[in-house]
Design an enzyme around this catalytic site. Sequence first.
Site, short mmCIF file in Angstrom:
data_model
loop_
_atom_site.label_atom_id
_atom_site.label_comp_id
_atom_site.label_asym_id
_atom_site.label_seq_id
_atom_site.Cartn_x
_atom_site.Cartn_y
_atom_site.Cartn_z
CB THR A 96 -5.35 3.78 2.62
OG1 THR A 96 -4.30 4.43 3.32
CG2 THR A 96 -4.75 2.86 1.57
CD GLN A 132 -0.66 5.83 4.10
OE1 GLN A 132 -0.38 7.02 4.00
NE2 GLN A 132 -0.80 5.24 5.29
CD GLN A 143 3.17 4.94 1.98
OE1 GLN A 143 3.82 5.98 1.94
NE2 GLN A 143 2.72 4.44 3.11
CG ASP A 153 4.06 -1.03 2.80
OD1 ASP A 153 5.08 -1.71 2.86
OD2 ASP A 153 3.68 -0.29 3.74
CD1 TRP A 197 -0.59 -2.92 7.89
CD2 TRP A 197 -1.83 -3.69 6.20
NE1 TRP A 197 -1.68 -2.09 7.77
CE2 TRP A 197 -2.45 -2.55 6.73
CE3 TRP A 197 -2.44 -4.33 5.11
CZ2 TRP A 197 -3.66 -2.03 6.23
CZ3 TRP A 197 -3.61 -3.83 4.60
CH2 TRP A 197 -4.22 -2.70 5.16
#
Length: 518
Positions: free
Chosen positions: A281, A311, A333, A355, A425
């Site tokens: 990510t 991600q 995402q 997210d 998270w």
Amino acid sequence: MSTELRFFAFLALISFFSLPTLSFSNTYIDWWCNKTPYPEPCKHFLRNKPHHFSPNHKSDFRKLTIKLALERALLAHGNTKSLGPKCRNEREKAAWVDCLELYANVIEQLNKTIDPNTKCTDFDVQTWLSTALTSLDTCRTGFLELRVSNFVLPLMSNNVSKLICNSLALGDNSTYHETDGYYKGSFPTWVSSGDRRLLQMGSTRQNAVVAQDGSGNFRTIKAAIDAAGRRSGSGRFIIHVKRGVYRENLDIKLKNIMLVGDGIKKTIITGSRSVGGGTTTFNSATVAVTGEGFIARGITFRNTAGPQNHQAVALRSGADLSVFYQCGFEGYQDTLYVHSQRQFYKECYIYGTVDFIFGNAAAVLQNCMIYARRPMDRQKNVVTAQGRSDPNQNTGISIHNSRVLASSELVPVLRSFQSFLGRPWKQYSRTVYLQTYLDRLVDPAGWLEWDGNFALNTLYYGEYRNSGPGSGTSRRVRWRGYRVIANPAEARRFTVGSFIAGRSWLPATGVPFTAGLE
């Protein structure tokens, strides 16, 4: 590690061992270390020193703990570097490469806190320590998300995170006090008088022009940034990026870079890296910025990997005192990665699904338009995933006077997908919505669990005087960490003036802002 970084690290270690060499007993060590959340590594490493600084005040002991963390971080960085040949595949290598960069960042942040030539406030120190800890968390996350944590990661284990947590616990965890600081008028003391005049002029003076049709100095943004790296000094360097779609992945580490586009629909920087495609990510970002004082205006940052690749970051910022004004962030995402440091977003548009505003910066989004898109089947939309892992980090996501809406692609199928304001998270996740319009897409519960009961008692989620059909709080979650904020004084803690000390540095950028509540 750069030559400059090695030099400062050497000076820091020299200063560590040249402190007054008053030996003190294990009882004295225990007394100080027992004031920290992780006393055992504190005691272990101090007892193994031939001489010790004998601190009389907590501030002296805090400096000692930071220097101890720096010493261990330098050793850990060297150890991590040596593990490269042990990587068994490309995914392990991808996570390892990130960790090399992240450990170098840890060393840089720790150096700044103790460098006698750096004028800083306690608020600054707490920010930089928070960033150092976040970098270590990010290193570990890369191995976990690529599912290669069983071999190289255990070899990197050390006590640096715990030592940094100790230093954070010894600091002031309150938000910024307007009377504190080392600022003169609207500008920090590190802004030169010449740079102040330039910043007050805005973007009328351009150092470089990027145009795909050849009408500028450069055809790519990277070429312009490379030219900025050859300038003398580190004064503000303004790059005008003319209209066009620029397919580039940028990593901007230089200080005081300003990118000025022709508007969010006209100047677009796009990429397609993703975890599904084999990157972490952290490294999936189309544009990553870590250089202090970065400013962007009138640009869209986009990641086109799509929801099926999970991600996929459009922009990652770990740049302290960074500003994004009238910018767009488009992805699915993990669109906008507010990784670390102090950040301000004004009149921006953010699009995503899962997210899609996440990270562990101290970030304020003001007058922004936040759009949930259509996710994949059986997915839920979640606007934020804040990553505060230590209760003493001065970080969080504050969304002020903005609007949370359904995008045009979500509206026709709105009843088929749930949308939430955020989920935790990390253990001490912190997110607030202040005076923001919440449309009917927001689920009545408001917030979503991450994994069972994880963090529900330790998080801080707040809502203050929001409006719109999704703002009702009667059916909100009943977690211990959630609250409807009733006291304006509590809400003011998360405004531009308090949460990111905005009055002390934002005037120099020329970007408008509201310091307090409206």
